[in-house]
Design a protein around this motif. Structure first.
Motif, short mmCIF file in Angstrom:
data_model
loop_
_atom_site.label_atom_id
_atom_site.label_comp_id
_atom_site.label_asym_id
_atom_site.label_seq_id
_atom_site.Cartn_x
_atom_site.Cartn_y
_atom_site.Cartn_z
N GLN A 24 -7.68 18.65 -21.31
CA GLN A 24 -7.88 19.68 -20.28
C GLN A 24 -6.64 20.55 -20.15
O GLN A 24 -6.73 21.78 -20.01
CB GLN A 24 -8.22 19.02 -18.94
CG GLN A 24 -8.49 20.01 -17.82
CD GLN A 24 -9.69 20.89 -18.11
OE1 GLN A 24 -10.74 20.40 -18.54
NE2 GLN A 24 -9.56 22.18 -17.87
N ASP A 25 -5.48 19.92 -20.21
CA ASP A 25 -4.22 20.65 -20.07
C ASP A 25 -3.92 21.49 -21.31
O ASP A 25 -3.45 22.62 -21.20
CB ASP A 25 -3.07 19.66 -19.83
CG ASP A 25 -1.73 20.36 -19.66
OD1 ASP A 25 -1.51 20.95 -18.58
OD2 ASP A 25 -0.91 20.31 -20.60
N MET A 26 -4.22 20.95 -22.49
CA MET A 26 -3.84 21.60 -23.75
C MET A 26 -4.83 22.66 -24.20
O MET A 26 -4.44 23.64 -24.83
CB MET A 26 -3.68 20.54 -24.84
CG MET A 26 -2.55 19.55 -24.58
SD MET A 26 -2.63 18.08 -25.65
CE MET A 26 -2.36 18.82 -27.27
N ALA A 27 -6.12 22.45 -23.91
CA ALA A 27 -7.13 23.38 -24.44
C ALA A 27 -8.31 23.52 -23.50
O ALA A 27 -9.46 23.57 -23.93
CB ALA A 27 -7.59 22.91 -25.82
N GLY A 28 -8.04 23.58 -22.22
CA GLY A 28 -9.12 23.70 -21.24
C GLY A 28 -9.92 24.98 -21.36
O GLY A 28 -11.05 25.06 -20.87
N ASP A 29 -9.37 26.00 -22.03
CA ASP A 29 -10.10 27.25 -22.22
C ASP A 29 -11.22 27.10 -23.24
O ASP A 29 -12.15 27.91 -23.27
CB ASP A 29 -9.16 28.37 -22.68
CG ASP A 29 -8.19 28.79 -21.59
OD1 ASP A 29 -8.49 28.51 -20.41
OD2 ASP A 29 -7.15 29.39 -21.91
N PHE A 30 -11.12 26.08 -24.10
CA PHE A 30 -12.09 25.90 -25.17
C PHE A 30 -13.00 24.70 -24.98
O PHE A 30 -14.03 24.58 -25.65
CB PHE A 30 -11.37 25.76 -26.52
CG PHE A 30 -10.58 26.97 -26.90
CD1 PHE A 30 -11.20 28.17 -27.17
CD2 PHE A 30 -9.19 26.92 -26.99
CE1 PHE A 30 -10.47 29.29 -27.52
CE2 PHE A 30 -8.45 28.03 -27.34
CZ PHE A 30 -9.09 29.23 -27.61
N PHE A 31 -12.61 23.76 -24.09
CA PHE A 31 -13.37 22.53 -23.94
C PHE A 31 -13.65 22.21 -22.48
O PHE A 31 -12.83 22.49 -21.61
CB PHE A 31 -12.58 21.34 -24.53
CG PHE A 31 -12.32 21.44 -26.01
CD1 PHE A 31 -13.28 21.04 -26.94
CD2 PHE A 31 -11.11 21.91 -26.48
CE1 PHE A 31 -13.04 21.13 -28.30
CE2 PHE A 31 -10.85 22.00 -27.85
CZ PHE A 31 -11.82 21.61 -28.75
N GLU A 32 -14.83 21.62 -22.25
CA GLU A 32 -15.11 20.95 -20.98
C GLU A 32 -14.93 19.46 -21.27
O GLU A 32 -15.50 18.93 -22.22
CB GLU A 32 -16.53 21.24 -20.51
CG GLU A 32 -16.73 22.66 -20.02
CD GLU A 32 -18.12 22.87 -19.46
OE1 GLU A 32 -18.77 21.87 -19.09
OE2 GLU A 32 -18.56 24.03 -19.41
N ILE A 125 -4.76 14.45 -30.17
CA ILE A 125 -5.52 15.55 -29.57
C ILE A 125 -5.05 16.90 -30.13
O ILE A 125 -5.85 17.81 -30.34
CB ILE A 125 -5.41 15.51 -28.03
CG1 ILE A 125 -6.24 14.34 -27.50
CG2 ILE A 125 -5.88 16.83 -27.40
CD1 ILE A 125 -6.17 14.16 -26.00
N SER A 126 -3.76 17.01 -30.39
CA SER A 126 -3.26 18.25 -31.00
C SER A 126 -3.93 18.49 -32.35
O SER A 126 -4.31 19.62 -32.67
CB SER A 126 -1.74 18.16 -31.18
OG SER A 126 -1.07 18.10 -29.94
N LEU A 127 -4.08 17.42 -33.13
CA LEU A 127 -4.74 17.54 -34.43
C LEU A 127 -6.22 17.88 -34.25
O LEU A 127 -6.77 18.71 -34.97
CB LEU A 127 -4.58 16.23 -35.20
CG LEU A 127 -5.23 16.18 -36.59
CD1 LEU A 127 -4.64 17.25 -37.50
CD2 LEU A 127 -5.04 14.79 -37.21
N PHE A 128 -6.85 17.24 -33.27
CA PHE A 128 -8.28 17.49 -33.00
C PHE A 128 -8.51 18.96 -32.65
O PHE A 128 -9.44 19.60 -33.16
CB PHE A 128 -8.75 16.59 -31.87
CG PHE A 128 -10.12 16.91 -31.33
CD1 PHE A 128 -11.26 16.57 -32.03
CD2 PHE A 128 -10.25 17.59 -30.12
CE1 PHE A 128 -12.52 16.88 -31.53
CE2 PHE A 128 -11.50 17.89 -29.61
CZ PHE A 128 -12.64 17.54 -30.33
N THR A 129 -7.68 19.51 -31.77
CA THR A 129 -7.87 20.90 -31.37
C THR A 129 -7.60 21.85 -32.53
O THR A 129 -8.27 22.87 -32.68
CB THR A 129 -6.96 21.26 -30.18
OG1 THR A 129 -5.58 21.00 -30.52
CG2 THR A 129 -7.32 20.43 -28.96
N LEU A 130 -6.62 21.51 -33.37
CA LEU A 130 -6.32 22.35 -34.53
C LEU A 130 -7.49 22.38 -35.50
O LEU A 130 -7.90 23.45 -35.97
CB LEU A 130 -5.06 21.83 -35.23
CG LEU A 130 -4.63 22.58 -36.50
CD1 LEU A 130 -4.28 24.03 -36.17
CD2 LEU A 130 -3.44 21.89 -37.15
#
Length: 254
Positions: A24-32, A125-130
């Motif tokens: 939520q903190d790292m990529a809340g704009d792209f994920f719920e 999670i960084s790898l997952f979002t990438l």
């Protein structure tokens, strides 16, 4: 449209809660994001402490029962321990099932162990979002006015775009019925709108839903707003046909 991610572990007291807060903190704009447990207890104080020390919000973070969430639509279900992976089986179908395995920091009850677990989950999670951004092509789109207006110059494409804007999201079968048009024609025009950056898609089970691209710049939003205010007649009949559909696909959402 945001992708929906559910993190699952046994107690939903540490690892999955950390993962929920991190994504939520790292990529809340792209994920719920949400988390749950197969046998939930309550948030471990040390898990909340290391999150707060890392500057990550913990407001509203609480343990949840998997059974209360598994009937919702999820794009990804990520388990964080072998026990949860074996107990979950294939819940939340047709979500993509991903199995991670992190040692439970709770038995140690040591701050250093919780901090290390947080660090390791953050790296994963960084790898997952990438990877997700590469797969979905989530890169800034350069909106060339000539290409955009060329895409909207066709009456059918403009009408479809305005109807999708009006309804927020529609699938091909709904647009086919709304405009009384053959499916190949609808799909061809939708592909043009998507290639120009005006639309984005999201698969939900057997249905693919089209919605306005969230990256549309402000100047183009104003153009669409003004066009909609002046072009209501373009979609009036389509709105009526859409409203008369008796078997529209059910959209699963929160």
């Amino acid at each position: 449209m945001k992708r929906r991610v559910l993190f699952v572990c046994t107690a939903n007291s540490a690892r999955s809660l950390m993962a929920e807060a991190l994504l939520q903190d790292m990529a809340g704009d792209f994920f719920e994001v949400a988390s749950a447990g197969t046998g939930p207890t309550s948030p471990h104080p040390m898990a909340l402490q290391v999150l707060q020390e890392a500057g990550i919000a913990t407001d509203g973070l609480h343990s949840k029962q998997l059974a209360d969430l598994q009937d919702q639509h999820w794009d990804y279900v990520i388990t964080l321990c072998e026990k949860a992976a074996s107990e979950c089986g294939s819940v939340c179908q047709p979500a993509q099932q991903i199995a991670w395995d992190f040692p439970d920091p709770v038995p140690s009850n040591r701050h250093a162990t919780f901090a290390l677990t947080l660090k390791e989950i953050k790296e994963r999670i960084s790898l997952f979002t990438l990877v997700h951004q590469k797969e979905t092509g989530r890169k800034p789109i350069k909106y060339d006015p000539v290409a955009v207006f060329k895409a909207m110059a066709d009456e059918f494409r403009l009408s479809a775009l305005l109807l999708i804007r009006d309804q927020q999201q529609l699938c091909v079968c709904e647009l086919t019925e709304a405009f009384d048009a053959p499916q190949p024609k609808v799909s061809r025009h939708l592909a043009t709108l998507r290639e120009s950056g005006l639309l984005e898609t999201e698969r939900r089970g057997q249905w693919v839903y089209y919605s306005l691209n969230r990256q549309i710049p402000e100047w183009l939003v104003r153009v669409l707003d003004e066009t909609a205010s002046q072009g209501g007649a373009l979609i009036e009949h389509a709105q009526q046909r859409l409203g008369a559909m008796a078997d529209r696909p059910v959209v699963q959402c929160l």
